[in-house]
Scaffold this motif. Sequence first.
Motif, mmCIF file in Angstrom:
data_model
loop_
_atom_site.group_PDB
_atom_site.id
_atom_site.type_symbol
_atom_site.label_atom_id
_atom_site.label_comp_id
_atom_site.label_asym_id
_atom_site.label_seq_id
_atom_site.Cartn_x
_atom_site.Cartn_y
_atom_site.Cartn_z
ATOM 1 N N ASN A 132 37.148 -18.393 -6.907
ATOM 2 C CA ASN A 132 37.420 -17.206 -6.095
ATOM 3 C C ASN A 132 38.875 -17.214 -5.651
ATOM 4 N N THR A 133 39.753 -16.692 -6.515
ATOM 5 C CA THR A 133 41.186 -16.730 -6.252
ATOM 6 C C THR A 133 41.553 -15.990 -4.971
ATOM 7 N N ARG A 134 40.794 -14.975 -4.607
ATOM 8 C CA ARG A 134 41.089 -14.213 -3.399
ATOM 9 C C ARG A 134 40.936 -15.050 -2.127
ATOM 10 N N ARG A 135 40.285 -16.201 -2.219
ATOM 11 C CA ARG A 135 40.069 -17.046 -1.049
ATOM 12 C C ARG A 135 41.114 -18.147 -0.916
ATOM 13 N N LEU A 136 42.171 -18.086 -1.692
ATOM 14 C CA LEU A 136 43.196 -19.109 -1.591
ATOM 15 C C LEU A 136 43.723 -19.195 -0.165
ATOM 16 N N ALA A 137 43.839 -20.422 0.326
ATOM 17 C CA ALA A 137 44.264 -20.627 1.713
ATOM 18 C C ALA A 137 45.724 -21.047 1.825
ATOM 19 N N THR A 138 46.326 -21.526 0.745
ATOM 20 C CA THR A 138 47.734 -21.911 0.792
ATOM 21 C C THR A 138 48.583 -20.672 1.081
#
Length: 383
Positions: A132-138
Amino acid sequence: MDFVESDEHRDLRAAVGAVAAPFGGAYYVEHAREGRECTELWHALGDAGFIGVNIPEEHGGGGGGLVELAIVCEEIAARGAPILLLLVTAAISAEILVEYGTDEQREQWLPGLASGRQKVVFAITEPDAGSNTRRLATTARREGAEWVVNGEKYYISGVDGADALLLVARTGRDDAGTARLSLFLVPTDAPGLTTTRLPVDVMLPEAQFTLHFDGVRLPAEALVGTEGQGFRQVFHGLNPERITGAALGVGIARYALGRAARYANERRVWDRPIGAHQGVAHPLAHAKIETELAALMARKAAWLHDNGLPAGEASNIAKYAAAEAALAALDAAVQAHGGNGVSQEFGLLPYWGLARLLRIAPVNREMILNYVAQHSLGLPRSY
């Protein structure tokens, strides 16, 4: 449609094979068991112009496209030396920099990528985001004229031999709260960047790493492409990664089947070659069929990408089919060898680990099935 390979592509296959063959399976397996990069082969390929075959000539490359790069990936794997790092540096980083990099970024990085003397690896995966790329936290936030990066990346290949990372980070959210992503070039020696080797049981020449970004400061010119458009831009590299991953799988299958066919012709039990028995021959023939089908789809996907046509469906299907074909070929090859199939002398199991990894990465087979169900068949989204 023309299914006859051009003289140019046949010559490319032969030339790549001539460079890779002297290294071969024994060289690759030794490096895979030791977790040591195939530097000598990498430099030989770079010196021959094959690593940068898809980079424009004005930047020191071969002026070809993904069709040619896929041929390189397939042929080195078919000679027993599948280099996973080609998927990262040549297929992802080079393709994105050619398409979205500034003139200065292209001048700085593309000649080195083309020669193989520089490497830019790709940093997108995170432990809590998965597919889930939309959830990237960086995150990368502006601070004056600089960007400040904080966060963590996971399972990043080849960092120890790389000069820079092509980083995907969150730079804000839209009105609906969806993450806006952007791409950045980050030197691997940047202050605040810590790399930790990630132990894995798969035998690979390329090491995996966890990355920690603690206030890493980047100049404004580190941004690649347009701020907030990273999600769209990154797929200009992810489809090529899947296509070259498919080519690698096809090459692994070809190598395994070649080894198995030779063994089945030479090994004699009850006064005849074991290949005369259908119990040995049919699994190998079945794997050969699956390999040829995967190869056709991989070539179609590469051609679509090079011609600026939608390549998402074909790229996903090619990657799925090639991973399955590689595993089937290796399973049949191991079985044909009997007890010798697990012997270090015959060196087949290191390839099984890589083929099994290709079923998971760069995108797992379940997400490919989700894609085909939703986008190809028009079924409701299931996740």
